[in-house]
Design a protein around this motif. Structure first.
Motif, PDB file in Angstrom:
ATOM      1  N   SER A  30     -87.630 -38.762 -15.406  1.00  0.00           N
ATOM      2  CA  SER A  30     -86.678 -37.646 -15.438  1.00  0.00           C
ATOM      3  C   SER A  30     -87.297 -36.404 -16.064  1.00  0.00           C
ATOM      4  CB  SER A  30     -85.422 -38.056 -16.211  1.00  0.00           C
ATOM      5  OG  SER A  30     -85.751 -38.402 -17.555  1.00  0.00           O
ATOM      6  N   ASP A  31     -88.154 -36.595 -17.057  1.00  0.00           N
ATOM      7  CA  ASP A  31     -88.828 -35.443 -17.665  1.00  0.00           C
ATOM      8  C   ASP A  31     -89.790 -34.785 -16.694  1.00  0.00           C
ATOM      9  OD1 ASP A  31     -87.510 -35.773 -20.079  1.00  0.00           O
ATOM     10  OD2 ASP A  31     -89.053 -37.100 -20.898  1.00  0.00           O
ATOM     11  N   VAL A  32     -90.518 -35.596 -15.937  1.00  0.00           N
ATOM     12  CA  VAL A  32     -91.444 -35.041 -14.951  1.00  0.00           C
ATOM     13  C   VAL A  32     -90.672 -34.290 -13.870  1.00  0.00           C
ATOM     14  CG1 VAL A  32     -93.265 -35.585 -13.298  1.00  0.00           C
ATOM     15  CG2 VAL A  32     -93.073 -36.897 -15.406  1.00  0.00           C
ATOM     16  N   ARG A  33     -89.561 -34.858 -13.459  1.00  0.00           N
ATOM     17  CA  ARG A  33     -88.747 -34.198 -12.441  1.00  0.00           C
ATOM     18  C   ARG A  33     -88.162 -32.898 -12.978  1.00  0.00           C
ATOM     19  NH1 ARG A  33     -85.769 -38.185 -11.441  1.00  0.00           N
ATOM     20  NH2 ARG A  33     -86.964 -39.012  -9.662  1.00  0.00           N
ATOM     21  N   LYS A  34     -87.772 -32.881 -14.242  1.00  0.00           N
ATOM     22  CA  LYS A  34     -87.213 -31.670 -14.849  1.00  0.00           C
ATOM     23  C   LYS A  34     -88.266 -30.580 -14.962  1.00  0.00           C
ATOM     24  CE  LYS A  34     -84.595 -30.072 -18.847  1.00  0.00           C
ATOM     25  NZ  LYS A  34     -83.974 -30.434 -20.147  1.00  0.00           N
ATOM     26  N   LEU A  35     -89.513 -30.974 -15.284  1.00  0.00           N
ATOM     27  CA  LEU A  35     -90.596 -29.990 -15.344  1.00  0.00           C
ATOM     28  C   LEU A  35     -90.787 -29.317 -13.987  1.00  0.00           C
ATOM     29  CD1 LEU A  35     -93.331 -31.881 -17.433  1.00  0.00           C
ATOM     30  CD2 LEU A  35     -91.989 -29.908 -18.162  1.00  0.00           C
ATOM     31  N   GLY A  36     -90.717 -30.085 -12.919  1.00  0.00           N
ATOM     32  CA  GLY A  36     -90.874 -29.519 -11.581  1.00  0.00           C
ATOM     33  C   GLY A  36     -89.719 -28.631 -11.197  1.00  0.00           C
ATOM     34  N   GLN A  37     -88.510 -29.037 -11.515  1.00  0.00           N
ATOM     35  CA  GLN A  37     -87.335 -28.225 -11.183  1.00  0.00           C
ATOM     36  C   GLN A  37     -87.355 -26.900 -11.928  1.00  0.00           C
ATOM     37  OE1 GLN A  37     -84.096 -30.838 -12.124  1.00  0.00           O
ATOM     38  NE2 GLN A  37     -84.311 -32.064 -10.228  1.00  0.00           N
ATOM     39  N   GLU A  38     -87.747 -26.919 -13.194  1.00  0.00           N
ATOM     40  CA  GLU A  38     -87.826 -25.674 -13.965  1.00  0.00           C
ATOM     41  C   GLU A  38     -88.913 -24.757 -13.423  1.00  0.00           C
ATOM     42  OE1 GLU A  38     -86.407 -27.514 -18.309  1.00  0.00           O
ATOM     43  OE2 GLU A  38     -88.506 -26.973 -17.926  1.00  0.00           O
ATOM     44  N   LEU A  51     -98.849 -28.597 -17.270  1.00  0.00           N
ATOM     45  CA  LEU A  51     -98.356 -29.920 -17.663  1.00  0.00           C
ATOM     46  C   LEU A  51     -98.246 -30.844 -16.451  1.00  0.00           C
ATOM     47  CD1 LEU A  51     -95.558 -28.915 -20.214  1.00  0.00           C
ATOM     48  CD2 LEU A  51     -97.868 -29.720 -20.695  1.00  0.00           C
ATOM     49  N   LEU A  52     -97.774 -30.302 -15.345  1.00  0.00           N
ATOM     50  CA  LEU A  52     -97.695 -31.114 -14.129  1.00  0.00           C
ATOM     51  C   LEU A  52     -99.085 -31.446 -13.588  1.00  0.00           C
ATOM     52  CD1 LEU A  52     -94.715 -29.308 -12.348  1.00  0.00           C
ATOM     53  CD2 LEU A  52     -94.699 -31.603 -13.329  1.00  0.00           C
ATOM     54  N   LEU A  53    -100.015 -30.525 -13.777  1.00  0.00           N
ATOM     55  CA  LEU A  53    -101.378 -30.801 -13.332  1.00  0.00           C
ATOM     56  C   LEU A  53    -102.004 -31.949 -14.109  1.00  0.00           C
ATOM     57  CD1 LEU A  53    -102.811 -27.194 -12.789  1.00  0.00           C
ATOM     58  CD2 LEU A  53    -102.411 -28.935 -11.042  1.00  0.00           C
TER      59      LEU A  53
END
Length: 583
Positions: A30-38, A51-53
């Motif tokens: 969920s944190d990874v998904r939230k990083l992408g949505q933001e 961070l996603l990289l």
């Protein structure tokens, strides 16, 4: 300006610190998904990009779900921005927007590098995820250069795949099944392979063992030496041939704004139908241009590869397929003459395998090779009759001796050499020899004197003719002019009348016909005998219907294996018999 940069840097460091703490505390999907949505929602969350990289780093062991989620988010973020981003070599100006775009461009380059390393990483266990990584990479190739084919990214990918030991075969299979059908992908693959082969050091190609790097961090092992040459061959040999390209061919491209389109895009079939014949003529011209360009890159890639020191197994694979997969598609096939003549001079099985391509260059492309028959004569050894590629060799040998313009001494030398080999080769080889000599006698009536030529002692002072039965043929002579074949006879063929193998003794009777009468005789198809073996002869014999079976009948029980009349003048002694008689 300086205050803006310092404030943005503070905001960036603060965001990185907060995000790092959050990553340490909660590292779930969920944190990874939230990083992408933001990241996709606003520029204010641009610091989520590095961070996603991090989740795509092949040196770290992240769960596949994290990699997948970050991959989808980053692809969605970069795709609409790529046409607006500057090139990788562009320097930023003092404008904040320019600084931002340059920074995003650097992160895109980092994203591409992560995709390349991740696609070759041995730690990536799921093949479906590896395929998705490669598809994302190819999408970046498709639109990464202001909407055009990004040859630089593709070249890095091919370079990494060729130099990698791990998972290279998997990616190559994906390229073959999904992307090599596109003309521009093949075009740039040839360009990349040519660059790689030209940059190689010849001494480096002689290394046998790969230079293994640290694989504990998940990075691919780097290949070198002969393994690198094998990887290059695997790629270049699996690119589909260009036979479908022609004046009326339909071609498909991965990127419509490629090097083959002058107007910027490829027109659809409906547009072509509306524009009429004028558009059709332009399309035909563009198809011819594509064919020429790809042939040129194809030729350069193969010629640069053939200059490398090839391992013996790769050497043989190349020679086997060269006449079918390479020569028809070269811009100038004569470029292969040095490689093929050098291969033909090696001798043995390499010469046999090079003969097919060399024969095509001579008969179809005007290559002059005066040493062909001398080298061909030297290949006639007993080992050739059990070689793997003997069938093709014998067919080519028959084709090379087909011209009626061959001098009599040359045809006689080949006939006599084959006749001498019939004494030592297997039965299947005897059948091939009889077929070859049959064709030679029919094509060249001037050597029919070899069928039965008696020693007439024309010169009484000639010491070489003082004894009857001397064969003047020199089997060890390599110069066809000095073999004395015209002064000999095919007496070896007469011995085949009593060959232990019935098919050989039956087939040799065909030479008793008058082969000079061409209207009543036909040539023998060498391909019917060239691939024979003990197994094929046995299968053929057991299919035959035997009407009469020879039986052995003795009026008295024999006391010995041979009778005394079988070996007249011979006396056999046995110490054991004499010892028994004395006792």
């Amino acid at each position: 300006m300086a205050s803006i940069q310092s404030s943005s840097k503070k905001r960036k460091n603060k965001g990185l610190g907060d995000s790092t703490k959050r990553k340490k505390k909660h590292q779930d999907l969920s944190d990874v998904r939230k990083l992408g949505q933001e990241l996709l929602s606003s520029r204010a969350h641009i610091n989520n990009l590095p961070l996603l990289l991090n989740f795509l780093d092949s040196t770290s062991s992240h769960p596949p779900e994290f990699i997948l989620e970050s991959l989808l988010s980053l692809q969605s973020f970069f795709t609409p921005l790529l046409p607006q981003l500057p090139s990788s070599s562009a320097k930023p100006t003092e404008d904040p927007e320019s600084i931002y775009q340059t920074w995003v461009r650097s992160k895109f380059d980092e994203f591409v590098q992560c995709l390349i390393q991740l696609s070759l990483s041995p730690t990536l266990a799921e093949e479906a995820l590896r395929e998705l990584v490669m598809d994302t990479l190819m999408e970046c190739v498709k639109i990464g250069n202001a909407g055009k084919f990004h040859s630089s990214i593709y070249n890095k990918f091919i370079h990494s795949m060729v130099y990698s030991v791990e998972e290279a075969d998997t990616l190559l299979n994906l390229l073959v099944t999904k992307y090599f059908k596109y003309i521009d992908v093949r075009y740039f693959t040839y360009i990349s392979l040519e660059k790689i082969t030209r940059s190689l050091d010849v001494k480096e190609c002689h290394d046998i063992e790969p230079k293994s790097t640290d694989t504990t961090n998940g990075s691919p092992t780097r290949a070198s030496g002969q393994l690198l040459v094998r990887n290059i061959h695997n790629v270049i040999s699996k690119i589909p041939p260009l036979e479908k390209l022609g004046e009326n061919s339909e071609y498909e491209m991965w990127n419509g704004l490629g090097v083959f389109s002058k107007e910027g895009k490829i027109k659809s079939k409906k547009v072509k139908e509306k524009e009429g014949k004028h558009s059709e003529a332009n399309d035909v011209q563009s198809s011819v241009t594509i064919s020429k360009k790809i042939k040129l890159k194809f030729s350069k890639a193969w010629m640069s590869f053939l200059r490398l020191p090839l391992p013996i197994d790769v050497y043989k694979e190349v020679l086997v397929t060269l006449h079918q997969a390479v020569i028809p598609y070269l811009s100038n096939p004569i470029l292969l003459c040095d490689f093929l003549t050098r291969s033909y001079d090696i001798g043995g099985v390499i010469s046999v395998m090079a003969l097919s391509s060399l024969f095509i260059l001579m008969t179809e492309h005007g290559l002059e090779y005066p040493n062909l028959y001398g080298k061909l004569y030297a290949l006639l050894e007993p080992s050739i009759f059990i070689a793997k590629h003997r069938a093709k060799f014998f067919q080519l040998l028959d084709s090379c001796l087909k011209s009626p313009l061959l001098p009599a001494y040359l045809a006689a030398s080949f006939a006599k050499k084959l006749s001498r080999l019939s004494l030592t080769v297997p039965p299947s080889g005897g059948l091939v020899i009889i077929a070859l000599i049959h064709n030679l006698l029919r094509r060249h009536p001037s050597i029919n004197c070899l069928v039965h030529q008696e020693d007439d002692n024309e010169t009484a002072n000639d010491e070489s003719n003082t004894k009857l039965g001397i064969d003047l043929f020199n089997n060890e002579e390599t110069d066809l002019l000095k073999t004395n074949a015209m002064r000999s006879s095919l007496w070896e063929i007469d011995t085949l009348r009593h060959h232990y193998c019935p098919p050989v003794s039956r087939f040799v009777l065909s030479l008793e016909n008058d082969l000079t009468v061409r209207s009543k005789t036909t040539e023998v198809a060498i391909k019917d005998f060239s691939s024979g073996s003990y197994a094929t002869i046995f299968k053929e014999e057991i299919r035959r219907r035997v009407k009469q079976v020879p039986l052995a009948f003795y009026k008295a029980v024999p006391t010995s294996l041979f009778s005394e009349t079988d070996f007249a003048g011979w006396v056999f002694h046995s110490d054991a018999i004499n010892h028994v008689g004395q006792n």
